[in-house]
Design a protein around this motif. Structure first.
Motif, PDB file in Angstrom:
ATOM      1  N   LYS A 551       0.820  -1.218   0.000  1.00  9.15           N
ATOM      2  CA  LYS A 551       0.000   0.000   0.000  1.00  9.15           C
ATOM      3  C   LYS A 551       0.849   1.261   0.000  1.00  9.15           C
ATOM      4  N   TYR A 552       1.973   1.254   0.729  1.00  8.08           N
ATOM      5  CA  TYR A 552       2.767   2.474   0.815  1.00  8.08           C
ATOM      6  C   TYR A 552       3.349   2.825  -0.547  1.00  8.08           C
ATOM      7  N   ALA A 553       3.873   1.804  -1.235  1.00  7.32           N
ATOM      8  CA  ALA A 553       4.452   2.049  -2.556  1.00  7.32           C
ATOM      9  C   ALA A 553       3.382   2.588  -3.505  1.00  7.32           C
ATOM     10  N   ALA A 554       2.199   1.983  -3.462  1.00 10.05           N
ATOM     11  CA  ALA A 554       1.126   2.398  -4.357  1.00 10.05           C
ATOM     12  C   ALA A 554       0.688   3.825  -4.037  1.00 10.05           C
ATOM     13  N   THR A 555       0.549   4.119  -2.752  1.00 13.32           N
ATOM     14  CA  THR A 555       0.117   5.453  -2.353  1.00 13.32           C
ATOM     15  C   THR A 555       1.123   6.506  -2.791  1.00 13.32           C
ATOM     16  N   ARG A 556       2.393   6.181  -2.602  1.00 16.00           N
ATOM     17  CA  ARG A 556       3.449   7.107  -3.008  1.00 16.00           C
ATOM     18  C   ARG A 556       3.426   7.320  -4.511  1.00 16.00           C
ATOM     19  N   ALA A 557       3.233   6.234  -5.243  1.00 22.88           N
ATOM     20  CA  ALA A 557       3.160   6.355  -6.705  1.00 22.88           C
ATOM     21  C   ALA A 557       2.000   7.274  -7.080  1.00 22.88           C
ATOM     22  N   GLY A 558       0.892   7.114  -6.375  1.00 21.44           N
ATOM     23  CA  GLY A 558      -0.272   7.958  -6.642  1.00 21.44           C
ATOM     24  C   GLY A 558       0.022   9.417  -6.369  1.00 21.44           C
ATOM     25  N   GLN A 559       0.643   9.691  -5.227  1.00 19.63           N
ATOM     26  CA  GLN A 559       0.961  11.078  -4.882  1.00 19.63           C
ATOM     27  C   GLN A 559       1.914  11.684  -5.896  1.00 19.63           C
ATOM     28  N   ASN A 560       2.905  10.895  -6.296  1.00 22.32           N
ATOM     29  CA  ASN A 560       3.855  11.391  -7.288  1.00 22.32           C
ATOM     30  C   ASN A 560       3.161  11.687  -8.599  1.00 22.32           C
ATOM     31  N   PHE A 561       2.209  10.812  -8.954  1.00 22.43           N
ATOM     32  CA  PHE A 561       1.523  11.004 -10.229  1.00 22.43           C
ATOM     33  C   PHE A 561       0.738  12.307 -10.215  1.00 22.43           C
ATOM     34  N   ILE A 562       0.057  12.575  -9.103  1.00 24.43           N
ATOM     35  CA  ILE A 562      -0.719  13.811  -9.011  1.00 24.43           C
ATOM     36  C   ILE A 562       0.210  15.018  -9.138  1.00 24.43           C
ATOM     37  N   ARG A 563       1.331  14.952  -8.447  1.00 26.87           N
ATOM     38  CA  ARG A 563       2.266  16.080  -8.482  1.00 26.87           C
ATOM     39  C   ARG A 563       2.773  16.295  -9.901  1.00 26.87           C
ATOM     40  N   TYR A 564       3.132  15.186 -10.527  1.00 27.12           N
ATOM     41  CA  TYR A 564       3.654  15.242 -11.887  1.00 27.12           C
ATOM     42  C   TYR A 564       2.586  15.767 -12.845  1.00 27.12           C
TER      43      TYR A 564
END
Lengths: 619, 203
Positions: A551-564
């Motif tokens: 979950k942490y990896a997925a959540t981080r990927a999600g946050q990064n995607f939004i920022r990007y």
């Protein structure tokens, strides 16, 4: 192309471009602008156009034709089925009672019973064009009043078909078949045969729609030429209309049917976006024509008679509508919108009266009078709605709020104003309230306003795009305005006015799409929140988790995607103006997707996550 | 001239009088950059590239935080875990931070005396900071003694003002670059070094 055509086009377009903005500036709505433009350029004032309004109307009726095609397109059977009780119940009640009352009244002033009945039916029609346009402009389509209006209008639009079929029966007593009018294959046929022919024609449209149009569109779509598809869409509309006129049926109804038939096809949205601009312009033309066709000579000759007719009709219609609204359990202010909105006689009345005159059920003098009354009533309703909104609704809609306001202004008002309290705005409002931040809410759905008041929110009923309402909501002392209205156009309008009137107010905006976000950047808004971003990414994150990601990896990927994605949005927004040519909306969307996907491929997001990564060390 | 980067991690900054006072007016000091980590990354999602860039453009790095359970708040650990990458900050080829100065600036509720063997907290502050010291060493950085404000709940107005002045003096001195490292190392706290510099007795 002769110069006369160009001259006509010039006059019409100029009238639209001059009068509509003026009307909008005065807060009157586009419909009224077109109507006034028509009156001014019409034969009785400046006399720029047509000796008589009828030939213009003939051309402009095409706007109505297209509108009905679009309404037909929106009539998915599922929607119809869901609203069936409202449509049948309210629709039948309204038409039946109005026709009956008009019939009685007209009989009393000496009409023959067929004439009274025919006129009663015609007068029971309301104007789909004006009402839908006005509701849309005011963002009221999703309120209870909007839904009820739509239901009643739809019933009327459908009812025109049997009425047109029924009218020749009334003429049997008049014996003489129609001799003039558009070249009709059926001229000279007896009433019964005509009725039969109409029914056959209606069925033909349905069958052709199902078995010819759809395969035809599929064929065209495969060629992949956008303008060809537009041409095909227009061809269907015009072809159907022509066919209908050939058999002497109203083209509007034919295209409505064609629309209904195509509503379930895969081309629904494509057709909608293709026809929409044509409809908009032609409908504007139609309103101009209505304004121009008002026979002021007749009105000046018999002012009292016409005035009595207009008032009588509006009073009867409004009374019936009010009762209908009551039966459908609309709240008082919703019912006022419903009642006054539908109080006019609609464009179908022109069609029906023309047909009635053709069948010689009614004298031409009275037909002209009726048409005049219809046009006047159409001109009056936007005004009535405006009065309702400005003078009547605030009286009982905002009475409580005015008292609350006084209390508020002592503490200096709330720091936050939320414009639009639908599903988006309400979540913000609840969140703020949970954290002890008070917000003033603006909404134009009076039912919702009522509920919110009871829940203790500070709510103002009204159109948030009006500076005086904003001011009374405390825009001068508030810090932040949240523009959370569903319709991007209204939201933009609100932002523009806020920036002008209350420059120190910080505006935070809900954006529906990337393109809207671009517009907002262009308007100088920095706080733009795309409603489709966070939720989609959250869903995506959950997908990753379900596929076995931690979950942490997925959540981080999600946050990064939004920022990007937000960074990419700003970059692309800046480049948008490099493209010289104007691109159609949908195409722009697709190009955008393409650009995005390309950048996505070039940037691998999580490339920097080297921490805690043991693979590197094992080299 | 040095550029000083304060990596500030405080999850409840709005409630911390001491830290608010310490940071108040810091933007007036030339060459000091405040990186408020909890404000910058409320979602704990640290932008590693941004942080690396900041580290590269500064010569003095300060880990500034309140002492939580004898260590730093989670955010600072998160920052260390993500930013100090193998191959960049440490390990083979990891020389990006080589010879940069790093130290801890922290606030603690307990008095200085309580941080000693046999006392309430049983270990000294320096002992609790061993992981930071070694992290600095791993990254080939110059690790200085910590700047510590003790007994934050008991500080009088005056005492707090004195500590604030001391911290600002420290920042100014570090930024000016007019100091030599070796003498500093003999002190337990940077506070002590500053006080001797002002002609006051070393503890």
């Amino acid at each position: 192309m002769n110069s006369a055509f160009l001259q006509d086009a010039l006059i019409y377009l100029a009238a639209a471009v001059v009068f509509v903005p003026i009307a909008r500036k005065l807060g009157m709505g586009a419909v009224l602008g077109y109507l006034i433009g028509g009156i001014i350029i019409g034969p009785f004032f400046l006399g720029f156009i047509g000796q008589e309004g009828k030939d213009i109307m003939y051309f402009a009726e095409f706007g109505v034709v297209m509108m009905l095609f679009l309404i037909g397109l929106e009539m998915e059977p599922a929607i119809f089925w869901r609203m069936r009780r409202l449509i049948l119940g309210a629709g039948m009640l309204q038409m039946g009672a109005t026709t009956l009352l008009c019939f009685t009244a007209l009989s009393m002033i000496g009409f023959t019973w067929p004439a009274a009945l025919a006129c009663g039916l015609a007068l029971s029609m309301s104007s789909t064009a004006i009402v839908m346009q006005t509701l849309k402009e005011k963002g009221l389509t999703k309120t209870e009043a909007g839904r009820s209006s739509f239901a009643v209008l739809l019933f009327q639009d459908i009812a025109v078909i049997p009425i047109l079929a029924f009218l020749p029966l009334l003429a049997i007593t008049g014996v003489k078949p129609p001799s003039d009018g558009p070249a009709s294959l059926m001229a000279g046929l007896s009433g019964w045969t005509q009725t039969l022919a109409l029914l056959v024609a209606v069925n033909a449209v349905v069958l052709v729609g199902r078995f010819v149009f759809v395969p035809f569109l599929r064929f065209i779509a495969r060629i992949r030429l956008r303008e060809l598809f537009t041409a095909a869409a227009l061809l269907i509309v015009i072809g159907t209309a022509y066919l209908m006129m050939l058999v002497g049926l109203s083209p509007a109804l034919g295209t409505f049917l064609a629309g209904v038939v195509l509503a379930t096809s895969e081309f629904r949205h494509e057709l909608e976006s293709d026809i929409e601009p044509f409809k908009g312009i032609l409908l504007g033309l139609f309103f101009i024509a209505v304004g121009a066709s008002i026979n002021f000579k007749l009105i000046f000759d018999h002012p009292l008679q016409v005035a009595a007719l207009v008032c009588g009709v509006i009073v009867i219609k409004s009374a019936v509508l009010y009762a209908t609204g009551k039966v459908s359990r609309l709240s008082l202010d919703q019912n006022m919108i419903f009642t006054l909105g539908l109080g006019q006689v609609g464009e179908f009345a022109f069609v029906l009266f023309a047909f009635i005159a053709q069948l010689q059920i009614l004298s031409s003098q009275w037909t002209d009078m009726m048409m005049g009354a219809t046009a006047i009533s159409m001109t009056i309703t936007p005004l009535l709605l405006l009065m309702n909104e400005r003078l009547i609704l605030p009286r009982f809609g905002t009475k409580e709020a005015v008292r609350e306001k006084e209390a508020d202004s002592i503490e200096g008002g709330h720091p936050v104003i939320i414009a639009g309290f639908g599903h988006f705005g309400s979540t913000i409002g609840r969140f703020l309230r949970a954290n002890g931040v008070d917000a003033t809410i603006l909404d134009n759905d009076s039912d919702r306003v009522d509920v919110l008041r009871k829940m203790g929110f500070t709510v103002f009923y009204g159109d948030a795009t009006r500076p005086d309402i904003l001011r009374s909501a405390g825009a001068e002392s508030a810090k932040i305005l949240i523009a959370a209205i569903d319709s991007p156009e209204i939201n933009f309008d609100l932002i523009e006015k806020t920036k002008k009137e209350f420059p120190s107010l910080r505006v935070m905006v809900r954006a529906k799409s990337r393109l809207d976000a671009y517009e907002l950047f262009d308007m100088g808004i920095d706080d733009v929140y795309r409603e489709s971003l966070d939720t989609s990414v959250r869903l995506g994150v959950d997908v990753l988790c379900k596929l076995g990601f931690r979950k942490y990896a997925a959540t981080r990927a999600g946050q990064n995607f939004i920022r990007y994605d937000e960074a990419a949005l700003r970059t692309l927004a800046a480049h948008r103006h490099d493209q010289a040519s104007y691109i159609f909306n949908t195409r722009e969307q697709i190009e955008l997707q393409e650009q995005l996907l390309t950048i996505d491929r070039e940037t691998v997001h999580n490339v920097h996550d080297d921490a805690w990564d043991s693979e590197k060390r094992e080299e | 001239m040095n550029k000083v980067l304060i990596l500030f991690a405080h999850p409840r900054f709005e409630k911390s009088k001491t830290n608010q006072a310490l940071l108040c007016g810091i933007d007036q000091i030339d060459g000091v950059t405040l990186n408020d980590l909890y404000e910058q990354y409320p979602d704990f999602n640290i932008d590693v590239e941004r942080e690396k860039e900041l580290l590269l453009t500064h010569e003095v790095i300060i880990w500034h935080y309140p002492l939580y359970m004898y260590s730093a708040p989670a955010m600072l650990k998160q920052w260390m875990d993500w930013v100090l990458e193998y191959g960049w900050a440490h390990g083979s080829g990891g020389n990006a931070l080589k010879d940069k100065i790093v130290f801890n600036a922290l606030t603690a509720g307990g008095a200085r005396e309580s941080y000693a063997a046999g006392q309430h907290n049983r270990f000294s502050i320096r002992e609790f900071l061993i992981p930071f010291e070694q992290t600095g060493a791993l990254c080939k950085m110059i690790y200085l003694p910590p700047f510590v404000v003790h007994g934050t709940h008991m500080l009088t107005h005056q005492q707090l003002a004195q500590q604030v002045a001391l911290y600002h003096e420290l920042l100014r001195r570090l930024a000016s670059g007019a100091f030599s490292i070796e003498p500093i190392r003999q002190y337990d706290y940077l506070n002590d070094w500053l006080l001797t510099g002002q002609g006051q007795a070393k503890r």
